[in-house]
Design a protein around this motif. Structure first.
Motif, short mmCIF file in Angstrom:
data_model
loop_
_atom_site.label_atom_id
_atom_site.label_comp_id
_atom_site.label_asym_id
_atom_site.label_seq_id
_atom_site.Cartn_x
_atom_site.Cartn_y
_atom_site.Cartn_z
N GLN A 75 22.78 24.33 65.43
CA GLN A 75 21.95 24.97 64.40
C GLN A 75 20.46 24.93 64.72
OE1 GLN A 75 22.65 23.81 60.35
NE2 GLN A 75 24.88 23.93 60.54
N HIS A 76 20.02 23.91 65.49
CA HIS A 76 18.58 23.72 65.67
C HIS A 76 18.18 23.47 67.13
CE1 HIS A 76 18.03 23.62 61.33
NE2 HIS A 76 19.06 22.79 61.26
N GLY A 77 19.01 23.92 68.06
CA GLY A 77 18.60 23.84 69.45
C GLY A 77 19.23 22.70 70.23
N ASP A 78 19.08 22.78 71.55
CA ASP A 78 19.72 21.83 72.45
C ASP A 78 19.19 20.41 72.29
OD1 ASP A 78 21.19 23.92 73.46
OD2 ASP A 78 19.92 24.21 75.24
N MET A 79 17.90 20.28 72.02
CA MET A 79 17.33 18.94 71.90
C MET A 79 17.99 18.17 70.78
SD MET A 79 15.14 16.73 70.17
CE MET A 79 14.00 17.71 69.16
N LEU A 80 18.11 18.77 69.60
CA LEU A 80 18.75 18.07 68.49
C LEU A 80 20.23 17.85 68.77
CD1 LEU A 80 18.54 16.78 65.73
CD2 LEU A 80 18.98 19.02 64.70
N ASP A 81 20.89 18.84 69.35
CA ASP A 81 22.32 18.69 69.66
C ASP A 81 22.57 17.48 70.55
OD1 ASP A 81 22.92 20.87 68.13
OD2 ASP A 81 23.44 22.20 69.80
N GLU A 82 21.69 17.27 71.51
CA GLU A 82 21.86 16.13 72.42
C GLU A 82 21.81 14.82 71.65
OE1 GLU A 82 20.83 12.78 74.56
OE2 GLU A 82 19.04 13.91 73.95
N LEU A 99 12.16 15.32 62.83
CA LEU A 99 12.62 14.37 61.81
C LEU A 99 14.15 14.27 61.83
CD1 LEU A 99 11.92 12.47 59.47
CD2 LEU A 99 12.10 14.42 57.92
N LEU A 100 14.84 15.42 61.97
CA LEU A 100 16.30 15.39 62.10
C LEU A 100 16.72 14.61 63.34
CD1 LEU A 100 17.39 19.03 61.14
CD2 LEU A 100 17.57 16.95 59.74
N ARG A 101 15.98 14.76 64.41
CA ARG A 101 16.23 13.98 65.64
C ARG A 101 16.21 12.49 65.33
NH1 ARG A 101 10.99 13.64 69.10
NH2 ARG A 101 10.55 12.44 67.20
N ASN A 102 15.17 12.06 64.60
CA ASN A 102 15.05 10.64 64.25
C ASN A 102 16.20 10.18 63.36
OD1 ASN A 102 12.57 10.94 65.55
ND2 ASN A 102 11.38 10.96 63.65
N VAL A 103 16.59 11.04 62.40
CA VAL A 103 17.67 10.69 61.49
C VAL A 103 19.01 10.64 62.23
CG1 VAL A 103 18.86 11.27 59.35
CG2 VAL A 103 16.41 11.68 59.54
N ALA A 104 19.19 11.55 63.19
CA ALA A 104 20.42 11.53 63.98
C ALA A 104 20.57 10.19 64.70
CB ALA A 104 20.41 12.68 64.98
N ILE A 105 19.49 9.70 65.30
CA ILE A 105 19.54 8.41 65.97
C ILE A 105 19.89 7.31 64.97
CG2 ILE A 105 18.14 6.65 67.13
CD1 ILE A 105 16.61 8.94 68.47
N ALA A 106 19.26 7.35 63.80
CA ALA A 106 19.54 6.34 62.78
C ALA A 106 20.99 6.40 62.31
CB ALA A 106 18.58 6.54 61.60
N LEU A 107 21.54 7.60 62.18
CA LEU A 107 22.95 7.74 61.79
C LEU A 107 23.87 7.19 62.87
CD1 LEU A 107 22.88 11.27 60.13
CD2 LEU A 107 23.36 9.09 58.98
#
Length: 377
Positions: free
Chosen positions: A358-365, A331-339
């Motif tokens: 804070q939550h791994g390489d995938m989200l950081d990317e 969900l944070l991944r989706n919100v990051a894209i939206a931001l």
């Protein structure tokens, strides 16, 4: 005024059509918008298996590996519940407020987190199954009034409710049972109710007359195809699920391909665009059940507010919600894209940076991608 259930306790039914009419009335009293009847051995299942295999051969399923399994059950749903004679297909309206057909009003709120309308309230699966079980219990209680009818009434009553919970051709069953026609976006459309509804099924061991499908009324319209942000509707009645925003934001695990990120806009869980532009949704009905009312401001939550959810917030706010399915990090991944797609803002960049490492390489990317989008606007 007595209910139809109370009236039925004093009435003998003269035909199976009267039985069907009584069941339909019970369904309406329980909050369903409509119901139709289909024999368990209907020929549609063999046709649908062929279509499904052809669709899978095109690689449109993405990570939906379960669609490769249980073809035997999809082709012969009688194997799911021994003794089933009839499938009762039902639909339930879920809109909390009216939409404006042919317009994507979600685009007016680029700083809001857009959640698909079906997912803003309680998870419909439990609501649907619980009410289908109540319908089955009412049917079972009235069987003495049908003893003289040839509907398999001399055998033990068997039933089982389903709501997107088994390998069943749900939409095709509803189509064949007359609840609507399949639109070019592959969703069911009803002439009197549009498409903002969810489907469910009740398998029962009573043999009842089948309903007939309705004529399709899409005509030459292809508004849903034209509007799809990721062009996932590759042709009429063909959706590449792996490109669909609903799939990407809910079912897809891991990095979302960059080619789809800008097109996702601020949609963080699902996508309603193909329904919002459908002219038939001028007739969409509002939900009659409180379960579909938005919870935790999911109809107006800002992207930054959602971004600031902790794992504990996610666990609390998604209890009994469809959003639980995607998981906190996705969900944070989706919100990051939206931001990243949101209007330029220093506060947005700072918020994105605050969650790095804070939550791994995938989200950081995805965060780095979003910061780049913000700083290059």
């Amino acid at each position: 005024m007595p209910s139809s259930q109370q009236i039925a306790t004093h009435t003998l039914f003269n035909s199976t059509d009267e039985v069907k009419q009584w069941i339909q009335q019970q369904a309406l009293e329980l909050g369903f918008a409509d119901c139709g009847f289909l024999p368990i051995n209907h020929p549609l299942f063999a046709k649908q298996i062929t279509h499904l295999k052809q669709w899978l051969d095109k690689g449109y399923e993405g990570q939906l590996e379960f669609l490769h399994n249980h073809h035997d059950l999809r082709a012969d749903p009688a194997k799911l519940v021994t003794g089933t004679k009839t499938i009762i297909s039902v639909r339930m309206d879920y809109l909390a407020e009216k939409t404006t057909p042919r317009k994507i009003e979600d685009n007016k709120y680029p700083n809001n987190a857009i959640v698909a309308r079906y997912a803003r309230g309680r998870d419909y699966h439990k609501v649907m199954r619980n009410r289908l079980k109540k319908l089955a219990k009412r049917i079972e209680a009235q069987r003495p009034n049908w003893q003289h009818l040839d509907i398999n009434n001399d055998s033990p009553f068997v039933f089982r409710p389903f709501a997107d919970s088994a390998p069943i051709f749900e939409r095709a069953i509803a189509d064949a049972a007359g609840l609507g026609w399949t639109g070019k976006h592959t969703l069911l459309i009803n002439k009197q109710a549009g498409s903002f509804f969810v489907l469910g099924e009740l398998f029962i061991s009573l043999e009842l007359p089948e309903d007939q499908p309705v004529s399709p009324h899409c005509g030459s319209c292809q508004a849903c195809i034209d509007i799809c942000p990721t062009q996932a509707i590759v042709e009429p009645y063909q959706v590449n699920a792996s490109a669909c925003i609903s799939y990407l934001t809910i079912e897809h695990d891991g990095p979302i391909p960059e080619k789809y990120r800008k097109a996702m806009g601020n949609r963080v869980f699902g996508c309603d665009d193909c329904q919002l532009v459908c002219p038939w949704n001028r007739y969409a009905n509002l939900a009659t059940l409180d379960d579909f009312a938005p919870r935790h401001n999911l109809d107006s939550l800002s992207l930054l507010d959602l971004w600031n959810w902790t794992q504990q917030d996610f666990d609390a706010f998604t209890q009994g919600s469809p959003l639980r399915r995607t998981g906190y990090v996705n969900l944070l991944r989706n919100v990051a894209i939206a931001l990243g797609n949101a209007p330029k803002s220093d506060a947005t960049v700072q918020a994105l940076q605050s969650k790095l490492s804070q939550h791994g390489d995938m989200l950081d990317e995805h965060i780095h991608w979003a910061i780049k989008q913000q700083t290059t606007k």
